[in-house]
Design an enzyme around this catalytic site. Structure first.
Site, PDB file in Angstrom:
ATOM      1  N   VAL A 143       0.857  -1.190   0.000  1.00 56.00           N
ATOM      2  CA  VAL A 143       0.000   0.000   0.000  1.00 56.00           C
ATOM      3  C   VAL A 143       0.891   1.237   0.000  1.00 56.00           C
ATOM      4  O   VAL A 143       1.727   1.406   0.902  1.00 56.00           O
ATOM      5  CB  VAL A 143      -0.913   0.046   1.246  1.00 56.00           C
ATOM      6  CG1 VAL A 143      -1.806   1.281   1.199  1.00 56.00           C
ATOM      7  CG2 VAL A 143      -1.746  -1.220   1.360  1.00 56.00           C
ATOM      8  N   LEU A 176       5.717   4.551   1.078  1.00 54.11           N
ATOM      9  CA  LEU A 176       5.149   5.370   2.172  1.00 54.11           C
ATOM     10  C   LEU A 176       4.868   4.506   3.403  1.00 54.11           C
ATOM     11  O   LEU A 176       4.413   3.375   3.271  1.00 54.11           O
ATOM     12  CB  LEU A 176       3.820   6.010   1.736  1.00 54.11           C
ATOM     13  CG  LEU A 176       3.878   7.035   0.611  1.00 54.11           C
ATOM     14  CD1 LEU A 176       2.464   7.502   0.269  1.00 54.11           C
ATOM     15  CD2 LEU A 176       4.742   8.227   1.018  1.00 54.11           C
ATOM     16  N   GLY A 216       6.859   3.285 -15.305  1.00 49.70           N
ATOM     17  CA  GLY A 216       7.029   2.246 -14.271  1.00 49.70           C
ATOM     18  C   GLY A 216       6.091   2.369 -13.082  1.00 49.70           C
ATOM     19  O   GLY A 216       6.369   1.819 -12.019  1.00 49.70           O
ATOM     20  N   GLU A 252       1.060  -1.630 -12.426  1.00 48.91           N
ATOM     21  CA  GLU A 252       1.340  -3.056 -12.224  1.00 48.91           C
ATOM     22  C   GLU A 252       1.816  -3.591 -13.578  1.00 48.91           C
ATOM     23  O   GLU A 252       1.556  -2.967 -14.619  1.00 48.91           O
ATOM     24  CB  GLU A 252       0.036  -3.782 -11.841  1.00 48.91           C
ATOM     25  CG  GLU A 252      -0.463  -3.486 -10.447  1.00 48.91           C
ATOM     26  CD  GLU A 252       0.428  -4.080  -9.372  1.00 48.91           C
ATOM     27  OE1 GLU A 252       0.696  -5.282  -9.395  1.00 48.91           O
ATOM     28  OE2 GLU A 252       0.868  -3.309  -8.492  1.00 48.91           O
ATOM     29  N   ASP A 305      -6.586  -3.017  -8.156  1.00 51.10           N
ATOM     30  CA  ASP A 305      -5.400  -2.818  -7.323  1.00 51.10           C
ATOM     31  C   ASP A 305      -5.741  -1.963  -6.099  1.00 51.10           C
ATOM     32  O   ASP A 305      -5.271  -2.230  -4.993  1.00 51.10           O
ATOM     33  CB  ASP A 305      -4.303  -2.159  -8.164  1.00 51.10           C
ATOM     34  CG  ASP A 305      -2.985  -2.137  -7.433  1.00 51.10           C
ATOM     35  OD1 ASP A 305      -2.569  -3.205  -6.948  1.00 51.10           O
ATOM     36  OD2 ASP A 305      -2.390  -1.045  -7.308  1.00 51.10           O
ATOM     37  N   LYS A 341      -5.670  -2.841  -2.048  1.00 52.42           N
ATOM     38  CA  LYS A 341      -4.964  -2.040  -1.045  1.00 52.42           C
ATOM     39  C   LYS A 341      -5.869  -1.660   0.125  1.00 52.42           C
ATOM     40  O   LYS A 341      -5.474  -1.766   1.286  1.00 52.42           O
ATOM     41  CB  LYS A 341      -4.388  -0.782  -1.698  1.00 52.42           C
ATOM     42  CG  LYS A 341      -3.227  -1.105  -2.624  1.00 52.42           C
ATOM     43  CD  LYS A 341      -2.807   0.119  -3.415  1.00 52.42           C
ATOM     44  CE  LYS A 341      -1.591  -0.168  -4.257  1.00 52.42           C
ATOM     45  NZ  LYS A 341      -1.348   0.866  -5.267  1.00 52.42           N
TER      46      LYS A 341
END
Ligand code: ADP
Ligand code: ASP
Ligand code: MG
Length: 819
Positions: A614, A618, A669, A672, A683, A687
């Site tokens: 997630v 961070l 980049g 996914e 996605d 999360k």
């Protein structure tokens, strides 16, 4: 007077014997010397192997004997001037003929007794001492050679004879008193019984010979010259980090050697301790090194290395554990007496004893070789009780070893055993039995033999290496994030070692094609080339290798998006190997599986960490966990969790095509590997589900509402089809944008978790909202908790990208390493 003993490697060949001669010459400048020598290195083994082969009817014994002969002939030829060789060469030949005759007899009889073994192995020391004595003569140093069998008297327990000190000391005094020479050379290891039959003092017994002489002659010191620069904190063959112990007490040296520190034969200490004669362990190959001095600590408190209290760590293999159990034993005296009597009648040596205070079981550690015999005799001794079901037949476990901490000062320091057992526990070393004498010089644990190397290293790290702790990484996935991680590791290796005291090594590396394993650590500068040249990848093999290598502080790092890799975590966690996953598959799989992995980690003292699942690097999950740990409660989470979607909606303004912006996100980049996982909102669902789970909610993917903005047509076929379909649907995306723009709002794909319910979807966010000012590929998470009620706790920053994700994985690795 000094007694010097030179071990097998020190006298292995002519080159080494020359070193011995130089050392003895130095001593002779100051005082008289008695030199005790072992057989040429490996010769005792060769002789015993030859005898065993002969007894087995195998003619190969002759080959072994010809090696023995050649070794001695070579030594003579290289050490002694030609003119003086003939006497010695014939001595060697004659002895070797005798050995061969003995072996021929054994071959014919098919029987090898302990007495014959002693006779045959005695030639090793006999020959080496003759050759070395002749070498001194050849160098012009007059010396007296004496056969130890004429001086050391023992009983007739062949192969492990006990010394008769009265008789021996008398003979030694009688022999040495009238002597005027300065140098005496004697064979170690060999002695004789009262009938004059050759006996030996047990493997490694030359040390003992030297100690017996040092004591009888009141030597100033006893020097044991070997191939290491002293007694070390652990067996150097088990840990590369073992260090020399400069001072040690007799008691500690005795404990260490009893528990397997081979450098000195255990009985050696007793005779010299009684006379307070200092023992030096010195290195023939580095005579200038300080070495270890063994003395009496009662006179002066010796400093312990490192300011620690543990002096050394030892281990003994080939142990068996016998357990005598049964309710009939409780409260009834005499059971242990009978058990030990039965064992002692059979001359079975008890290495370790424990008895639980419930008295329901007595547990005894013995040499594994004796286990079957022990079972027979103990079951016979207790046959009555077994029949009456008062005790159970003796239980035997094998493939066990002992690891022991040794140190005289341990008794005055609480917490040593706690540290010992928790260090082993963290590394999945299962402890079968524990013993600590009340003198507390030794704390022993019985563990599985396969765990010995790991346990010794873990304990060495715990008690001796303030310098660093070794962390062994196994990385799967070498794509964008994987290669960045390896770069970062390489850059930080020095810092980690110096500042964090972590020596991080990548021991295994695999991608979908190749896998590379190197127990010394893969060179991170050339990993690409090495991996290319490595064998084909095989995930299960890789996992089996990780488990089989059984290295301490192992961490498995999954930087793939692969569901097969996610399936192996359980195998690792239950071996106490931590898992750091960048891969979201496991944490977002069925709740039961997620829970099982978390539980396994807890149960086996490993870590299952997935911070980068997630918000990339961070600290989202970490922050959430900290809130919960400190007693806060998560009521609501609002978040923008897709770096890709945020990038896309921040850069899409209806002018450039939506599909092009998505492609740019992929090229940079952020997405996914399959960008549809991002665009569909799947996605983000994963999360928010992971966050909800971490907040304590039992939640599955289909409990989460998804208000998707993607037309059905885009989600079919291949990734190329997806881009083509998006291009066709440009009008749909444009109108989404224009509607939001018209209201002065921004499009954000928002995930929320509110009192147990989770949902994701595209929203119009107005400028006053916390989520409005979010740029580039940033993520933001707002935690509303009991403590953060009105103003949420906000975690915000770049939420995608290989570099930040790699650094998040890196942080998890460090977390998994610092226990
Ligand atoms: P020698 O032939 O000189 O008697 P040994 O082979 O009996 O020598 O003993 C020396 C060896 O003991 C070393 O080479 C080392 O590998 C091993 N050893 C095991 N434990 C220790 C320890 N704690 N300290 C030093 N050496 C140890
Ligand atoms: N040679 C004997 C052995 O190898 C004794 C010794 O070296 O101490 O066990
Ligand atoms: Mg030895």
């Amino acid at each position: 007077m000094q007694v010097l003993k030179f071990g097998g490697t020190s006298v292995a060949n002519a080159e080494n014997i020359n070193k011995v001669v130089a050392i003895v010459k130095q001593t002779l400048k100051k005082e008289k010397a008695v030199v005790i020598v072992s057989a040429l290195g490996g010769v005792t083994d060769l002789l015993l192997d030859a005898a065993a082969l002969a007894a087995d009817g195998k003619e190969e014994y002759k080959e072994k004997l010809s090696v023995v002969e050649q070794r001695h002939l070579d030594a003579v030829k290289q050490l002694i001037p030609v003119a003086q060789q003939s006497h010695l060469l014939s001595l060697v030949k004659q002895s070797c003929n005798e050995i061969e005759d003995l072996c021929n007899g054994i071959f014919l009889l098919g029987e090898l007794t302990a007495r014959s073994k002693d006779r045959i192995s005695s030639y090793g020391e006999w020959l080496s001492s003759q050759i070395i004595s002749a070498k001194f003569e050849a160098d012009g140093i007059k010396n007296t050679w004496k056969d130890s069998r004429e001086l050391i008297s023992t009983n007739s327990v062949f192969s492990a004879a006990e010394v008769d000190f009265d008789a021996t000391n008398k003979k030694l005094n009688a022999f040495f008193s009238p002597q005027t020479d300065s140098l005496f050379i004697l064979p170690g290891f060999i002695a004789s019984d009262k009938n004059g039959i050759t006996t030996t003092l047990g493997r490694g017994g030359s040390d003992y010979t030297a100690a017996i002489l040092a004591s009888a002659l009141n030597a100033d010191t006893l020097e044991i010259w070997t191939d290491v620069s002293g007694m070390m904190t652990a067996d150097p063959r088990l840990t590369n980090n073992a260090r020399i112990i400069s001072d040690i007490s007799y008691q500690e040296a005795m404990e260490l050697s009893h528990f397997g520190a081979k450098v000195i034969y255990p009985p050696t200490i007793q005779p010299v301790m009684n006379k307070n004669i200092p023992v030096w362990i010195k290195n023939t190959f580095a005579p200038g090194d300080h070495g270890t001095v063994i003395t009496n600590t009662n006179e002066k408190k010796l400093p312990t290395e490192n300011g620690g209290i543990v002096r050394g760590i030892s281990s003994i293999n080939n142990m068996a554990l016998l357990s005598l159990e049964g309710s009939g034993m409780i409260g009834i005296p005499g059971f242990s007496k009978r058990l030990f009597e039965a064992l002692s009648n059979e001359k079975i040596n008890v290495i370790l004893i424990t008895q639980s205070s419930s008295e329901h079981s007595i547990c005894v550690g013995i040499e594994a070789l004796m286990a079957d015999r022990a079972k027979q005799i103990v079951d016979t001794a207790f046959s009555n009780e077994i029949e009456l079901n008062k005790v159970e037949p003796l239980k035997i476990e094998t493939d066990l070893s002992i690891v022991a901490l040794v140190g005289e000062n341990m008794k005055s320091h609480p917490g040593i055993s706690g540290r010992m057992f928790s260090a082993m526990g963290r590394n999945g070393v299962n402890i079968r039995a524990i013993a600590q004498g009340s003198s507390e010089k030794n704390i022993s644990a019985v563990i599985s033999t396969k765990d010995v190397r790991k346990a010794v290293n873990v304990l060495h790290e715990e008690f001796f290496e303030t310098t660093y702790k070794q962390v062994n990484l196994f990385i799967v996935g070498t794509g964008n994030v994987g290669s960045k991680l390896i770069d970062q590791l390489q850059q930080q290796l020095d810092f980690l070692q110096k500042q964090m005291h972590l020596q991080v090594r990548v021991v295994g590396l695999s991608n979908s094609r190749k896998m590379l394993l190197d127990e010394e650590g893969i060179d991170l500068k050339s990993w690409k080339k090495k991996l290319e040249a490595a064998p084909a990848a095989d995930l299960q093999k890789f996992i089996d290798e990780i488990i089989a290598r059984n290295l301490r502080n192992s961490v498995f790092v999954d930087i793939t998006a692969n569901d097969q890799v996610a399936k192996v975590y359980n195998q690792l966690l239950q071996k106490s190997i931590s898992v750091v996953a960048c891969n979201k598959v496991a944490a977002s799989s069925a709740y039961d599986n997620y829970k099982k992995l978390k539980d396994l980690a807890r149960e086996y003292n490993s870590h299952f960490l997935f911070e980068t699942n997630v918000g990339a690097g961070l600290p989202v999950i970490g922050t959430l966990n900290d809130l919960l740990r400190s007693g806060d409660k998560i009521n609501r989470i609002e978040a923008v969790l897709s770096g890709t979607l945020n990038f896309v909606f921040n850069n899409y303004d209806g002018k450039r095509k939506f599909a092009e912006v998505v492609k740019q996100a992929q090229d940079e980049g952020y997405t996914e590997p399959d960008p549809r996982l991002d665009l569909s909102g799947t996605d983000v669902m994963r999360k928010i589900m992971i966050l909800a789970r971490e907040a304590g909610e039992k939640i599955e993917m289909n409990d989460i509402a998804n208000n998707s903005f993607m037309p059905e047509s885009c989600m079919k076929g291949t990734v190329d089809d997806f881009y083509a379909a998006m291009a066709k649907e440009e009008q749909h995306f444009k109108s989404l944008y224009e509607k939001a723009n018209a209201k002065g709002t921004k499009l954000k794909f928002v995930a929320s978790f509110d009192h147990g319910k989770a949902s994701v979807g595209l929203q119009h966010i107005d400028p006053k909202h916390d989520l409005y000012h979010l740029y580039g590929k940033d993520n933001v998470v707002l935690f509303y908790t009991d403590r953060y009620k009105e103003q949420p706790l906000v975690v915000k920053g770049a939420g995608a990208g290989a570099e930040v994700t790699a650094s998040g994985v890196f942080a998890d690795i460090i977390r998994a390493s610092k226990v």
